[in-house]
Structure formats: structure tokens, C-alpha cells
Design a protein around this motif. Structure first.
Motif, PDB file in Angstrom:
ATOM      1  N   HIS A 151      90.344  50.773  23.221  1.00  0.00           N
ATOM      2  CA  HIS A 151      89.192  50.864  24.225  1.00  0.00           C
ATOM      3  C   HIS A 151      89.966  50.139  25.428  1.00  0.00           C
ATOM      4  CE1 HIS A 151      88.719  46.484  24.145  1.00  0.00           C
ATOM      5  NE2 HIS A 151      88.426  46.665  22.525  1.00  0.00           N
ATOM      6  N   PHE A 208      82.538  50.003  20.607  1.00  0.00           N
ATOM      7  CA  PHE A 208      81.226  50.464  20.466  1.00  0.00           C
ATOM      8  C   PHE A 208      81.120  50.997  21.981  1.00  0.00           C
ATOM      9  CE2 PHE A 208      81.339  47.591  17.015  1.00  0.00           C
ATOM     10  CZ  PHE A 208      80.596  48.526  15.881  1.00  0.00           C
ATOM     11  N   SER A 261      81.088  54.003  24.982  1.00  0.00           N
ATOM     12  CA  SER A 261      80.209  55.344  24.910  1.00  0.00           C
ATOM     13  C   SER A 261      81.410  56.314  24.342  1.00  0.00           C
ATOM     14  CB  SER A 261      79.767  55.652  26.155  1.00  0.00           C
ATOM     15  OG  SER A 261      80.989  55.771  27.063  1.00  0.00           O
ATOM     16  N   ALA A 277      84.109  55.675  22.464  1.00  0.00           N
ATOM     17  CA  ALA A 277      84.408  55.317  20.835  1.00  0.00           C
ATOM     18  C   ALA A 277      83.349  55.995  19.973  1.00  0.00           C
ATOM     19  CB  ALA A 277      84.589  54.009  20.837  1.00  0.00           C
ATOM     20  N   GLN A 278      81.999  55.372  20.566  1.00  0.00           N
ATOM     21  CA  GLN A 278      80.970  56.079  19.979  1.00  0.00           C
ATOM     22  C   GLN A 278      80.803  57.611  19.663  1.00  0.00           C
ATOM     23  OE1 GLN A 278      79.331  53.754  18.041  1.00  0.00           O
ATOM     24  NE2 GLN A 278      77.672  52.820  19.080  1.00  0.00           N
ATOM     25  N   ALA A 279      80.998  58.397  20.768  1.00  0.00           N
ATOM     26  CA  ALA A 279      80.886  59.503  20.601  1.00  0.00           C
ATOM     27  C   ALA A 279      82.050  60.227  19.824  1.00  0.00           C
ATOM     28  CB  ALA A 279      81.252  60.533  21.945  1.00  0.00           C
ATOM     29  N   ARG A 286      83.370  58.456  17.258  1.00  0.00           N
ATOM     30  CA  ARG A 286      83.219  58.154  15.844  1.00  0.00           C
ATOM     31  C   ARG A 286      82.262  58.972  15.347  1.00  0.00           C
ATOM     32  NH1 ARG A 286      81.665  53.318  17.315  1.00  0.00           N
ATOM     33  NH2 ARG A 286      83.474  52.262  16.406  1.00  0.00           N
ATOM     34  N   ALA A 287      81.320  59.443  16.044  1.00  0.00           N
ATOM     35  CA  ALA A 287      80.212  60.230  15.319  1.00  0.00           C
ATOM     36  C   ALA A 287      80.696  61.612  14.956  1.00  0.00           C
ATOM     37  CB  ALA A 287      78.855  60.450  16.386  1.00  0.00           C
ATOM     38  N   GLN A 296      82.924  61.258  12.050  1.00  0.00           N
ATOM     39  CA  GLN A 296      81.913  61.177  10.761  1.00  0.00           C
ATOM     40  C   GLN A 296      81.478  62.707  10.319  1.00  0.00           C
ATOM     41  OE1 GLN A 296      79.142  58.207  11.964  1.00  0.00           O
ATOM     42  NE2 GLN A 296      80.758  56.511  11.100  1.00  0.00           N
ATOM     43  N   SER A 339      87.316  46.065  18.160  1.00  0.00           N
ATOM     44  CA  SER A 339      87.070  45.624  19.373  1.00  0.00           C
ATOM     45  C   SER A 339      88.189  44.420  19.290  1.00  0.00           C
ATOM     46  CB  SER A 339      85.744  44.839  19.097  1.00  0.00           C
ATOM     47  OG  SER A 339      84.660  45.950  19.235  1.00  0.00           O
TER      48      SER A 339
END
Length: 201
Positions: free
Chosen positions: A10, A17, A19, A21-23, A25-26, A29, A39
Motif C-alpha cells: 500500500h 485494507f 480500496s 487492496a480490497q478489490a 484481495r476479493a 480469493q 499493513s
């Protein structure tokens, strides 16, 4: 054949966490691809130590997977340094090329985006970034590195990245911003690039 293990790095003041990284990550998965987005400390020396230990440990415990790097902004700067050191595939999103210079303007009190807590950004941290800055242009190839930049980046001059990475796969989008608008549209292509790169670098 190796499979990718994605390590996302990041940017300044952000966290694992954010945006992007979250995208990612999903998406990983969904496709059963290992993904890690730590972090990190705001102190550059500590952040780099954490990342180096992660890369070395992950590389040691898995012969099936190869670590691939993704980095945004300051994370893109760290990703370049680490990709050079460990010869890893890397995707850079609006990366900082001269982090010490650009983050000099942040000296003083800075804010963590996660919880709005504050910390001190010191001259010594800027000096560390200047010390570890690689010699440009970098020798990355189009099979090892993909650079994604938007011309509307309000914090960094995208042309510096183009000059520093002349031989890489490059996507330049008109407009946008430093956060890279429409990042989610590139997830499938990014994963495909990394899956190809792990066996070509």
C-alpha cells in the motif's frame, strides 16, 4: 509451472485494507490465488524489513508459488526496489519514482487513513527513501513489469514513471487521479499478467 502469490504494497498513510487492496484481495480469493496485503509501518526502514522478511519466508516455504508484487504510490516505490532485489514480477499503479523528493512535502504531522490517527513524518524517513532509490531507468522487461498510470494523477507526474521504465508493459489512461479510477476494471488482466510472468522472469 509456478503459480502467483500476490503481495500487495500500500501507499503512504494507507493500509492493507485500502480500496485497491480490497478489490484485488476479493478477486484473488475468487480465483483461489494466495493474496497478502500487510499493513506496514510508516517508517520506511521497518516497512522494507517487513516486506523483505515476508518475501524470503514465502519463497522458502512454497515451491509451487512465486511471490508477485503489486504496489501503489509509495508502495510502488517499495515494489520496484524489491522486484529488483529479488527479481520478481511486479505491477505498479501510479507509482512514486522519487519518493524521498515527493514526500518531503509531507514533513511534519501526517494522518493514517484507516482511523485518522496521526504520526510524525520525519526528515530521516525522507533520507532513507532517497538512499534506497534505484538508478533509473530500470532494467525491467515487458514480461516482468506492468506499469499503470493515469494522466490526471494530482500528486505524481506520470511521465516520470514512463521515463524510468522504458521497456515495460505500459497502460496510460487519460484523466483519472492518484487513486487510479476504474482500478477494478483491470483486475482480471492483472492476474493474467502475473500468472504469465511467474514463469518468464
Amino acid at each position: 509451472m509456478s503459480k502467483p502469490l500476490v503481495l500487495f504494497i500500500h501507499g503512504f498513510g494507507s493500509n492493507g485494507f485500502g480500496s485497491k487492496a480490497q478489490a484485488m484481495r476479493a478477486h484473488c480469493q475468487q480465483h483461489h490465488v494466495p493474496f497478502i496485503a500487510p499493513s506496514l509501518s510508516h517508517i520506511p526502514a521497518l516497512a522494507l524489513q517487513t516486506l523483505e522478511e515476508l518475501i524470503e519466508q514465502l519463497s522458502a516455504v512454497s515451491t509451487e508459488h512465486k511471490v508477485c508484487l503489486m504496489g501503489s504510490s509509495l508502495g510502488g516505490f517499495y515494489a520496484q526496489v524489491l522486484a529488483l532485489k529479488y527479481h520478481l514480477p511486479v505491477v505498479l499503479i501510479n507509482p512514486s519514482m522519487h519518493a524521498g523528493r515527493s514526500l518531503r512535502r509531507a514533513l511534519g504531522t501526517a494522518t493514517h487513513y484507516f482511523d485518522d490517527s496521526t504520526y510524525e513524518w520525519r526528515e530521516s524517513y525522507v533520507a532513507t527513501l532517497q538512499e534506497i532509490e534505484p538508478d533509473y531507468p530500470l532494467p525491467f522487461t515487458a514480461s516482468q513489469c506492468w506499469l499503470l498510470v493515469q494522466t490526471g494523477d494530482e500528486l505524481l507526474d506520470y511521465r516520470e514513471a514512463l521515463d524510468a521504465l522504458p521497456e515495460v508493459k505500459t497502460t496510460v489512461e487519460e484523466g483519472g487521479d492518484h487513486g487510479f479510477q476504474g482500478f477494478a476494471e483491470h483486475l482480471e488482466d492483472i492476474l493474467a499478467f502475473l500468472e504469465n510472468s511467474v514463469n518468464h522472469c
